[in-house]
Design an enzyme around this catalytic site. Structure first.
Site, PDB file in Angstrom:
ATOM      1  N   ASP A   1      -7.071 -22.180  13.605  1.00 47.49           N
ATOM      2  CA  ASP A   1      -5.543 -21.706  13.219  1.00 47.49           C
ATOM      3  C   ASP A   1      -4.859 -22.904  13.110  1.00 47.49           C
ATOM      4  OD1 ASP A   1      -3.614 -19.652  13.034  1.00 47.49           O
ATOM      5  OD2 ASP A   1      -2.770 -20.829  15.174  1.00 47.49           O
TER       6      ASP A   1
ATOM      7  N   GLU B   1       3.224 -25.695  21.171  1.00 53.48           N
ATOM      8  CA  GLU B   1       3.930 -24.692  20.967  1.00 53.48           C
ATOM      9  C   GLU B   1       4.256 -23.919  22.259  1.00 53.48           C
ATOM     10  OE1 GLU B   1       3.231 -22.178  17.200  1.00 53.48           O
ATOM     11  OE2 GLU B   1       1.130 -22.802  17.739  1.00 53.48           O
TER      12      GLU B   1
ATOM     13  N   ARG C   1       0.794  -1.300  -0.004  1.00 49.67           N
ATOM     14  CA  ARG C   1       0.057  -0.034   0.119  1.00 49.67           C
ATOM     15  C   ARG C   1       0.898   1.290  -0.124  1.00 49.67           C
ATOM     16  NH1 ARG C   1      -4.150  -1.328   4.574  1.00 49.67           N
ATOM     17  NH2 ARG C   1      -2.314  -2.426   5.157  1.00 49.67           N
TER      18      ARG C   1
ATOM     19  N   LYS D   1      -1.125 -23.635  22.420  1.00 49.93           N
ATOM     20  CA  LYS D   1       0.052 -22.436  22.697  1.00 49.93           C
ATOM     21  C   LYS D   1       0.350 -22.627  24.229  1.00 49.93           C
ATOM     22  CE  LYS D   1      -0.666 -20.251  18.714  1.00 49.93           C
ATOM     23  NZ  LYS D   1       0.237 -20.439  17.757  1.00 49.93           N
TER      24      LYS D   1
ATOM     25  N   HIS E   1       1.942 -24.185   5.154  1.00 50.77           N
ATOM     26  CA  HIS E   1       3.313 -24.462   5.123  1.00 50.77           C
ATOM     27  C   HIS E   1       3.908 -25.926   5.807  1.00 50.77           C
ATOM     28  CE1 HIS E   1       2.893 -22.627   9.329  1.00 50.77           C
ATOM     29  NE2 HIS E   1       4.281 -23.133   9.584  1.00 50.77           N
TER      30      HIS E   1
ATOM     31  N   LYS F   1      -2.840 -18.899   4.081  1.00 47.07           N
ATOM     32  CA  LYS F   1      -3.843 -19.079   5.098  1.00 47.07           C
ATOM     33  C   LYS F   1      -4.098 -17.894   5.853  1.00 47.07           C
ATOM     34  CE  LYS F   1      -3.335 -21.502   9.181  1.00 47.07           C
ATOM     35  NZ  LYS F   1      -2.705 -20.470  10.323  1.00 47.07           N
TER      36      LYS F   1
ATOM     37  N   HIS G   1      -3.017 -27.514   9.416  1.00 48.24           N
ATOM     38  CA  HIS G   1      -1.927 -28.259   9.588  1.00 48.24           C
ATOM     39  C   HIS G   1      -2.041 -29.750  10.064  1.00 48.24           C
ATOM     40  CE1 HIS G   1      -0.436 -24.311   8.775  1.00 48.24           C
ATOM     41  NE2 HIS G   1      -0.464 -23.894  10.106  1.00 48.24           N
TER      42      HIS G   1
HETATM   43  C1  BG6 Z   1       0.735 -20.799  11.900  1.00 47.00           C
HETATM   44  C2  BG6 Z   1      -0.127 -20.305  12.703  1.00 47.00           C
HETATM   45  O1  BG6 Z   1      -0.302 -21.154  10.657  1.00 47.00           O
HETATM   46  O2  BG6 Z   1       1.607 -21.963  12.225  1.00 47.00           O
HETATM   47  C3  BG6 Z   1       0.631 -20.148  14.127  1.00 47.00           C
HETATM   48  O3  BG6 Z   1      -1.001 -19.360  12.384  1.00 47.00           O
HETATM   49  C4  BG6 Z   1       1.462 -20.947  14.384  1.00 47.00           C
HETATM   50  O4  BG6 Z   1      -0.458 -19.774  15.301  1.00 47.00           O
HETATM   51  C5  BG6 Z   1       2.260 -21.542  13.416  1.00 47.00           C
HETATM   52  O5  BG6 Z   1       2.524 -20.625  15.616  1.00 47.00           O
HETATM   53  C6  BG6 Z   1       3.175 -22.716  13.765  1.00 47.00           C
HETATM   54  O6  BG6 Z   1       4.250 -23.010  12.634  1.00 47.00           O
HETATM   55  P1  BG6 Z   1       5.508 -23.484  12.746  1.00 47.00           P
HETATM   56  O7  BG6 Z   1       6.004 -23.817  11.710  1.00 47.00           O
HETATM   57  O8  BG6 Z   1       6.157 -22.730  13.786  1.00 47.00           O
HETATM   58  O9  BG6 Z   1       5.176 -24.935  13.780  1.00 47.00           O
END
Ligand code: BG6
Length: 478
Positions: A230, A211, A46, A326, A173, A143, A235
């Site tokens: 999320d 995490e 932007r 988390k 990812h 995402k 994932h």
């Molecule tokens: C993301 C989530 O897609 O993946 C996050 O939005 C999360 O909340 C993250 O922390 C975890 O990815 P990785 O590669 O660190 O395990």
């Protein structure tokens, strides 16, 4: 081997993901010689700025996110020369003609939308109406791909109006992580595991993505999502698919994705009693979920554990336990496949605390595979049994350089190569939402509050109970 010449346009090029992952990832590929020498990377956002200013920003991002020994100055300078900047108003008319001018006519054009999903439709439309997108172009979207089935369908419709499914790359990812891809090699390139890979021999599967960080810094987004939207819908669902899918007949994008969709569609509905939602409470350092998301009434889960079953021939009655959260004790992602005991025990001495055969696939950190086996305890004490881990770390076995690539690095190169295997197809995302939505609706309807857990713990007690009810035990987190 360099990929074909390409022009890559990154929308949202000054944002967090671009700075942390996409641009450093491209730099690594440039250094590795995979990027053709005339590749163009065009940042867009932007704000108005000159290309020189953008190069300075990217240089600073690489200095921040790439270790000094991996960014020799001459190579960094050469990489920055590949960058340009165009100021574009995603929902207006500014910048599109300038973008058209900078792009080369016969080069693969890739548009990476590292922006809010609310802008996907507007950008896709302008790429098409300004005739910037060609039939060879690719569009990459990040995402969250929707908030529920309805919004995901709307996003798919918006994209498909201007691009074919074969041009759309929906990123998850996790699919770019080395060990996640290795799941397919492990299952389908070895004859050892596949005969045992079913309800007859497998007692249950545990998928943990724990995490250690909380949600501070992105509470606004997170509180609208929670762990289910999320992490689980995308994932963890992808991990589950790779573990549970049938062998595809070929290793082609659609054969692989067809098999994954079948798994999602075979998932049985999960009753609320098989789901434990948690929220971290105030810890020693006074961080609480409420403060992190600035919402003292929040009922959003920062942890979720669930037991689910895949209603098909291979997996009938084999529970899959998923868990993610988390602020847990450690950052650990792993898949544990726990095998059944041998049908008949011939050894007289009972082994205390026997856990049984297990194949543990560590996704992060220290990617690797462990096979837990039972052996004779050494020494003269007679036929006593003990369990040992046959442990293989990918970094030790294959060399650090091969395993340290970031997921984004690999995925961006796959887009340029035109390989969709590691990207989610539209029907796959929709199937995952169709599975998740009724659970979310059920707990919202019940007005359910998440169970509290201490930061730094393994999650709420109730999650342990969920496993104990089946006479099983979670693997420790860290
Ligand atoms: C993301 C989530 O897609 O993946 C996050 O939005 C999360 O909340 C993250 O922390 C975890 O990815 P990785 O590669 O660190 O395990």
């Amino acid at each position: 081997i360099p990929v074909e010449p390409f022009d890559l346009v990154i929308f949202g090029a000054t944002g967090d993901l671009a700075r942390r992952k996409i641009l450093p990832g491209l730099f690594h590929r440039f250094r590795a010689g995979q990027m053709p020498s005339d590749a163009k990377i065009i940042g867009s956002a932007r704000s108005e700025m000159e290309s020189a200013e953008f190069r300075t920003l990217v240089g600073a991002a690489i200095a921040e996110f790439v270790a000094p020994d991996l960014r020799p100055q001459d190579q960094l300078d050469a990489f920055l020369q590949r960058l340009d900047y165009v100021h574009i108003d995603a929902t207006g008319d500014t910048g599109w003609d300038a973008l058209q001018k900078i792009l080369r006519p016969d080069t693969i054009r890739t548009f990476y939308l590292s922006v809010s999903p609310a802008l996907f439709g507007a950008i896709a439309e302008r790429l098409s109406t300004h005739a910037i997108a060609t039939p060879q172009s690719r569009i990459v979207v990040e995402k969250p791909f929707g908030h529920d089935l309805e919004s995901a369908r709307a996003l798919n419709r918006d994209l498909l109006r201007h691009f074919d499914e074969a041009q759309i790359y929906r990123i998850d990812h996790y699919l770019g992580k080395e060990t996640v891809q290795n799941l397919m090699a492990l299952r389908f390139a070895n004859s050892l595991f596949e005969p045992l890979w079913n309800a007859t021999h497998i007692d249950h599967v545990q998928i943990t993505v724990a995490e250690s960080l909380g949600v501070a810094g992105r509470g606004g987004y997170y509180d609208q999502s929670g762990a289910m939207r999320d992490m689980v819908q995308n994932h963890l669902m992808q991990l589950l698919c790779l573990i549970a899918m049938e062998p595809p007949s070929k290793f082609t994008p659609n054969s692989v994705r067809d098999e994954k969709v079948k798994v999602i569609e075979a998932l049985d509905p999960v009753p609320l009693r098989d789901i434990v939602r948690g929220q971290y409470r105030t810890g020693r350092d006074n961080q609480s979920y409420f403060d992190d998301v600035e919402n003292p009434d929040s009922r959003t889960e920062s942890f979720i554990a669930m037991k689910l079953t895949v209603g098909n021939w291979r997996w009938a009655n084999t529970p899959f336990y998923l868990r993610t959260g988390k602020h847990l004790r450690d950052r650990v992602s792993e898949i544990a496949v726990i095998f059944k005991d041998p049908p008949h025990n011939i050894f007289p001495n009972k082994m205390e605390g026997r856990k049984g055969n297990a194949l543990i696939i560590r996704l992060q950190p220290d990617e690797g595979i462990t096979l837990r086996t039972t052996i004779k305890e050494p020494g003269p004490g007679g036929m006593r049994l003990t369990e040992v881990a046959m442990d293989m770390s990918f970094a030790d076995a294959l060399g650090k350089d091969l395993t340290s690539q970031d997921a984004y690095e690999r995925l961006v190169m796959d887009v340029i190569r035109g390989d969709q295997t590691l990207f989610m197809r539209g029907d796959e995302v929709e199937a995952a939402w169709a599975w998740a939505d009724p659970m979310i609706a059920a707990w919202e309807e019940a007005g359910q509050r998440p169970m509290l857990y201490d930061p730094g713990s393994s999650g709420p007690e109730e999650a342990l109970m969920l496993m104990h009810q089946g006479g099983r035990r979670w693997r420790p987190i860290g």
